[in-house]
Every structure is written in structure tokens, then in C-alpha cells.
Design an enzyme around this catalytic site. Structure first.
Site, PDB file in Angstrom:
ATOM      1  CB  SER A  83      -0.925   0.157   1.241  1.00 47.57           C
ATOM      2  OG  SER A  83      -1.481   1.364   1.098  1.00 47.57           O
ATOM      3  CG  HIS A  85      -3.908  -1.284  -1.840  1.00 48.23           C
ATOM      4  ND1 HIS A  85      -4.892  -2.216  -2.290  1.00 48.23           N
ATOM      5  CD2 HIS A  85      -4.313  -0.702  -1.026  1.00 48.23           C
ATOM      6  CE1 HIS A  85      -6.041  -1.826  -1.540  1.00 48.23           C
ATOM      7  NE2 HIS A  85      -5.563  -1.046  -0.819  1.00 48.23           N
ATOM      8  CG  ASP A  89      -5.248   2.638   0.386  1.00 50.37           C
ATOM      9  OD1 ASP A  89      -6.233   1.742   0.272  1.00 50.37           O
ATOM     10  OD2 ASP A  89      -4.214   2.080   0.728  1.00 50.37           O
ATOM     11  CG  MET A 148      -8.265   7.242   1.933  1.00 47.10           C
ATOM     12  SD  MET A 148      -7.578   7.327   3.434  1.00 47.10           S
ATOM     13  CE  MET A 148      -6.732   5.633   3.346  1.00 47.10           C
ATOM     14  CG  HIS A 200      -9.357   0.429  -1.177  1.00 43.40           C
ATOM     15  ND1 HIS A 200      -8.562   0.079   0.114  1.00 43.40           N
ATOM     16  CD2 HIS A 200     -10.548   0.465  -1.171  1.00 43.40           C
ATOM     17  CE1 HIS A 200      -9.605  -0.073   0.992  1.00 43.40           C
ATOM     18  NE2 HIS A 200     -10.654   0.252   0.285  1.00 43.40           N
ATOM     19  CG  MET A 229     -11.382   3.362   1.415  1.00 40.48           C
ATOM     20  SD  MET A 229      -9.939   3.454   2.470  1.00 40.48           S
ATOM     21  CE  MET A 229      -8.829   3.209   0.979  1.00 40.48           C
ATOM     22  CG  MET A 246     -12.138  -2.529   4.348  1.00 41.98           C
ATOM     23  SD  MET A 246     -10.384  -2.082   3.739  1.00 41.98           S
ATOM     24  CE  MET A 246      -9.677  -1.272   5.021  1.00 41.98           C
ATOM     25  CG  ASP A 300      -6.338  -2.597   2.662  1.00 37.47           C
ATOM     26  OD1 ASP A 300      -5.380  -2.447   3.357  1.00 37.47           O
ATOM     27  OD2 ASP A 300      -6.736  -1.869   1.888  1.00 37.47           O
TER      28      ASP A 300
HETATM   29  C1  DX5 Z   1      -6.669   1.574   5.139  1.00 35.09           C
HETATM   30  C2  DX5 Z   1      -6.140   1.392   3.570  1.00 35.09           C
HETATM   31  C3  DX5 Z   1      -4.923   0.481   3.440  1.00 35.09           C
HETATM   32  C4  DX5 Z   1      -3.715   0.755   4.407  1.00 35.09           C
HETATM   33  C5  DX5 Z   1      -3.241  -0.402   4.881  1.00 35.09           C
HETATM   34  O1  DX5 Z   1      -8.004   2.338   4.865  1.00 35.09           O
HETATM   35  O2  DX5 Z   1      -7.375   0.705   2.714  1.00 35.09           O
HETATM   36  O3  DX5 Z   1      -4.673   0.120   2.074  1.00 35.09           O
HETATM   37  O4  DX5 Z   1      -2.773   1.612   3.560  1.00 35.09           O
HETATM   38  O5  DX5 Z   1      -2.047  -0.319   5.817  1.00 35.09           O
HETATM   39  P1  DX5 Z   1      -1.409  -1.028   6.910  1.00 35.09           P
HETATM   40  O6  DX5 Z   1      -0.937  -2.264   6.251  1.00 35.09           O
HETATM   41  O7  DX5 Z   1      -0.693  -0.323   7.419  1.00 35.09           O
HETATM   42  O8  DX5 Z   1      -2.614  -1.428   7.837  1.00 35.09           O
HETATM   43 ZN    ZN Z   2      -6.627  -0.033   0.805  1.00 35.76          ZN
END
Ligand code: DX5
Ligand code: ZN
Length: 219
Positions: free
Chosen positions: A8, A33, A35, A37, A66, A68, A137, A175
Site C-alpha cells: 500500500s 495498492h 488508496d 480517500m 481502492h 474509499m 477490510m 487489507d
Molecule cells: C486503510 C487502507 C489500507 C492501508 C493499509 O484504509 O485501505 O490499504 O494503507 O495499511 P496497513 O497495512 O499499514 O494497515
Molecule cells: Zn486499501
């Protein structure tokens, strides 16, 4: 067989993003990956399309995006153009999920649906046959470095069983809080893809940490 590993990039060093992309390129990781947000669906804001586009120019492996965000259906084409190969949306953020999944697939991306820790897998019964991937998740989405929620193991096991019945080809990704302790248990429970942020990027030797995760064996 070994799991797919998706570092990630949220935990990468943004002042040295090129260096960290190159590390992932040279490692045994399988996907990047990413993220996204929006500060509405989750409390945090991460990065958006220009950063995905920039990563695409250097990344030599598929981009696993991903989302969010609320209203993800508004951005499917934009993420395709930015270089996404796999696009995952949250079950909790979408009203017309079937339409959206096909919108993603019709843009030639793999379609994933993510479930928050409180969302039961039984809600996927009628959409599972249409999916390429389910993202479980194992923390509440929004931040890297959180503690793994143990119930996720049971959820992965139950989803694997459900998949045997409804869509044996669907991939299961997990994740949140994936490290050397939780990863083998997740793989045994039936996870195909492990996302890992902090555990990889905050380790003294990220390439070797990826190697360790990748070496987990399953039947
Ligand atoms: C959280 C993200 C993850 C995050 C995982 O909302 O979707 O992808 O970056 O990070 P770690 O592995 O540090 O929990
Ligand atoms: Zn993620």
C-alpha cells in the site's frame, strides 16, 4: 502456491515516491495498492488522480485502486484513464452496485467490492457471481498502521466457502494490519491477495519484508 502481495503506497515516503515505486518494481510484489480517500466516506484524505497517473508512468506492475469515496460511479472512466487495472468500490458507498460493477468491467478493469469490518459477507450473495475480487477490510478504512481486527479471519474463511458455491474464481484480498503474524493465518483462511502498508514500508528492508510475505505457501 503463494499469495499475491500488494504494497500500500499510502505508507510510502511521498518525498521519495519514485524511489519507493522502483523498490516495488524490483521486489517480488505483484500489484501496487493505491488508496483513494475523500474525507467524507472515511475521515482521512489521501491523494487523487494526478498521483495515480504519475505512479502509472513508473510502475511496472498492475495498479490496484481502492476507492474509499462516496459516489465512486462518477470516477470510473477517470481512474481507467489514470491507469487503474483493478478498481474496488465499497459496498457501503454504493446504491446501484450491480450497475457499477459492470461499468467497471466494461472499461476493461477487474471489479472489486470492499466490505467494512461491520458489513457481513452474506450481503454479497447476489453480486458475488459478477465480481472479480472481494476486499475484506481488516481495519476500519481511513488510515495505515492500525491494529488487525481478529474477526476478519473468520470472515475470510466464510467467504472462501461462499465463493466455492457461487464463484470459485473470485479473488479474496485482505487489507489492514497485515504483518508476519496475521499474513500466514489469512492465507490459511483463504486469502489470495495481501495488502500491506506500514509493515512493509516502515521495516528496515522493505524488499526483504515483501519477500517474506510472498514466501508464505498454501495449497
Ligand atoms: C486503510 C487502507 C489500507 C492501508 C493499509 O484504509 O485501505 O490499504 O494503507 O495499511 P496497513 O497495512 O499499514 O494497515
Ligand atoms: Zn486499501
Amino acid at each position: 502456491m503463494n499469495p499475491l502481495i500488494a504494497p500500500s503506497m499510502l505508507s510510502a515516503d511521498f518525498c521519495n515516491l519514485g524511489r519507493d515505486i522502483q523498490m516495488v518494481n524490483e521486489s517480488r510484489a505483484d500489484w501496487f495498492h493505491l488508496d483513494i480517500m475523500d474525507g467524507v466516506f472515511v475521515p482521512n484524505i489521501s491523494y487523487g488522480l494526478p498521483v495515480v497517473k504519475a505512479i502509472r508512468t513508473m510502475a511496472e506492475k498492475p495498479l490496484d485502486v481502492h476507492l474509499m469515496i462516496t459516489g465512486p460511479e462518477r470516477y470510473v472512466s477517470d481512474f481507467k484513464k489514470a491507469g487503474a487495472d483493478i478498481l474496488t468500490v465499497h459496498y457501503e458507498a454504493v446504491t446501484h452496485l450491480h450497475r457499477l460493477v459492470w461499468q467497471i468491467k466494461n472499461e476493461d478493469m477487474m471489479a472489486g467490492v470492499a466490505l467494512n469490518p461491520h458489513t457481513p459477507i452474506c450481503l454479497l450473495e447476489d453480486i458475488l457471481p459478477d465480481l472479480d475480487m472481494v476486499l475484506i477490510m481488516s481495519v476500519n478504512p481511513g488510515f495505515g498502521g492500525q491494529k488487525f481486527i481478529q474477526n476478519s479471519l473468520r470472515k475470510v474463511e466464510a467467504l472462501r466457502e461462499m465463493a466455492e458455491r457461487l464463484n470459485p474464481d473470485v479473488m479474496i484480498e485482505v487489507d489492514g494490519g497485515v504483518d508476519d503474524e496475521t499474513a500466514p493465518k489469512l492465507v490459511e483462511a483463504g486469502a489470495d491477495i495481501l495488502v500491506s502498508g506500514n509493515y512493509i514500508f516502515k521495516s528496515p528492508n522493505p524488499m526483504q519484508t515483501i519477500e517474506g510475505l510472498k514466501s508464505i505457501e498454501f495449497e
